[in-house]
Design a protein around this motif. Structure first.
Motif, PDB file in Angstrom:
ATOM      1  N   TYR A  88       0.827  -1.211   0.000  1.00 44.74           N
ATOM      2  CA  TYR A  88       0.000   0.000   0.000  1.00 44.74           C
ATOM      3  C   TYR A  88       0.860   1.259   0.000  1.00 44.74           C
ATOM      4  O   TYR A  88       0.519   2.275  -0.622  1.00 44.74           O
ATOM      5  CB  TYR A  88      -0.899  -0.035   1.240  1.00 44.74           C
ATOM      6  CG  TYR A  88      -1.840   1.133   1.409  1.00 44.74           C
ATOM      7  CD1 TYR A  88      -2.977   1.259   0.619  1.00 44.74           C
ATOM      8  CD2 TYR A  88      -1.604   2.095   2.392  1.00 44.74           C
ATOM      9  CE1 TYR A  88      -3.855   2.328   0.800  1.00 44.74           C
ATOM     10  CE2 TYR A  88      -2.469   3.157   2.574  1.00 44.74           C
ATOM     11  CZ  TYR A  88      -3.601   3.260   1.777  1.00 44.74           C
ATOM     12  OH  TYR A  88      -4.469   4.314   1.960  1.00 44.74           O
ATOM     13  N   PRO A  91       2.443   3.260  -3.657  1.00 44.20           N
ATOM     14  CA  PRO A  91       1.881   4.476  -4.263  1.00 44.20           C
ATOM     15  C   PRO A  91       1.681   5.612  -3.262  1.00 44.20           C
ATOM     16  O   PRO A  91       1.864   6.787  -3.588  1.00 44.20           O
ATOM     17  CB  PRO A  91       0.534   4.006  -4.833  1.00 44.20           C
ATOM     18  CG  PRO A  91       0.150   2.839  -3.981  1.00 44.20           C
ATOM     19  CD  PRO A  91       1.442   2.171  -3.606  1.00 44.20           C
ATOM     20  N   LEU A  94       4.276   8.563  -2.208  1.00 44.04           N
ATOM     21  CA  LEU A  94       4.455   9.775  -3.010  1.00 44.04           C
ATOM     22  C   LEU A  94       3.862  11.001  -2.333  1.00 44.04           C
ATOM     23  O   LEU A  94       4.249  12.134  -2.619  1.00 44.04           O
ATOM     24  CB  LEU A  94       3.798   9.592  -4.392  1.00 44.04           C
ATOM     25  CG  LEU A  94       4.352   8.461  -5.272  1.00 44.04           C
ATOM     26  CD1 LEU A  94       3.497   8.297  -6.508  1.00 44.04           C
ATOM     27  CD2 LEU A  94       5.805   8.743  -5.644  1.00 44.04           C
ATOM     28  N   SER A 239      -4.858   8.389   3.920  1.00 43.84           N
ATOM     29  CA  SER A 239      -4.061   7.171   3.761  1.00 43.84           C
ATOM     30  C   SER A 239      -4.381   6.157   4.857  1.00 43.84           C
ATOM     31  O   SER A 239      -4.469   4.943   4.594  1.00 43.84           O
ATOM     32  CB  SER A 239      -2.571   7.507   3.800  1.00 43.84           C
ATOM     33  OG  SER A 239      -2.227   8.384   2.752  1.00 43.84           O
TER      34      SER A 239
END
Length: 329
Positions: A88, A91, A94, A239
């Motif tokens: 996870y 990505p 970033l 997130s």
């Protein structure tokens, strides 16, 4: 409104502690009036001592079977959850600062909750004795697993030399010794130990609030939190919620593989998908304190503080659905 405040009082108090640290960091910062460099360690010791008093290790035999359920829960707590988080983060990294990524990863290896996993499993039609066994075993195992894996990760991630022997000596004194002392007292005077543990729940809660306050006060005092933008806050909240939803979905899907009945599957879901603030925060604080300067403690704790209320909201939404399904079964 009053009901909302009462239901979410702990989260609101935590947010208040963070706000107070931002506005008035001096007293709880290192060298301040509250001497947090000493009092936080004392607080961690007390928390694990009280956990030692309350852990019903001699009362777990009724929830021991089926073994595959507990293997499933532990594998998710300490193996599959970190694997999912690692994928996870590819990505998500970033958008997140390194300390926040470390916080998400540290969150992934924490044990399951005790009180809330048992409570939600029970009200959702799950098996209470299975929930008690899984949560207690997970939290006992965390004392060995979490520090070992965390030190290895921090050393690799920060490219830092973290001496293992003094670190584990400090953690043993802070975590393992008080747990053992609490368990010994529980065996000698079980009735009084249980009574003290029940009456001391607010003490543990207060200590956790203070640990969070002190971590943020130190970060504010050092100027580190000034680098955290509003966009970063939104990114870490999104997130963390995303990780919760992904992990919960995968836990539910994979729980069918152990061929449980409905009550066992509900229990496995809550015990495998939740992460403990009560055990996790003192563990994380102790590890970071024993390896100073590697990462900023306040930023590392943010994902855990976001995950905790999010998992309670999700559990509340799902409990009614699980309960209705259990009545059919």
């Amino acid at each position: 409104m009053q009901n909302f405040i009462k239901k979410n009082s702990f989260i609101l108090i935590l947010l208040g502690a963070v706000l107070l640290a931002i506005l008035l960091p001096g007293p709880a910062a290192k060298g301040g009036l509250l001497h947090s460099e000493v009092t936080t360690k004392l607080g961690v010791w007390i928390i694990f001592f009280l956990q030692g008093l309350s852990l019903p290790t001699s009362e777990l035999t009724s929830g021991y079977r089926p073994k595959r359920l507990h293997v499933f829960v532990l594998s998710w707590n300490y193996l599959w959850f970190p694997v999912v988080t690692g994928l996870y983060l590819i990505p998500v990294s970033l958008f997140l600062a390194p300390e926040l990524r470390t916080g998400l990863w540290l969150l992934s290896i924490l044990p399951t909750t005790v009180a809330s996993a048992i409570t939600f499993a029970t009200v959702s039609g799950g098996n209470t004795s299975n929930a008690i066994f899984s949560t207690v075993f997970s939290n006992l195992l965390s004392v060995l697993v979490v520090p070992t894996v965390s030190v290895a990760y921090l050393a690799a991630e920060a490219d830092a030399n973290v001496p293992l022997t003094p670190l584990f000596s400090k953690l043993a004194m802070l975590i393992i010794v008080p747990l053992i002392v609490g368990q010994i007292i529980r065996k000698i005077v079980p009735g009084k130990a249980t009574l003290i543990a029940k009456k001391s729940k607010k003490v543990s809660t207060g200590i956790i609030v203070f640990i969070v306050h002190a971590a943020f006060a130190n970060s504010v005092q050092s100027g580190f939190l000034d680098e955290l933008s509003g966009a970063s806050v939104v990114a870490v909240i999104a997130s963390t919620v995303g990780l919760l939803l992904l992990a919960s979905w995968l836990v539910w899907l994979s729980s069918a593989w152990i061929r449980p009945n409905h009550a066992q599957r509900v229990t496995a879901f809550f015990c495998a998908s939740q992460k403990s603030l009560a055990t996790g925060l003192p563990l994380a604080t102790s590890i970071l304190a024993a390896a100073p300067g590697v990462v900023d403690p306040a930023l590392v704790l943010i994902p855990l503080m976001c995950y905790h209320p999010s998992q309670l909201v999700l559990a509340g939404l799902l409990s009614g659905k699980f309960k209705a399904q259990s009545e059919v079964h």
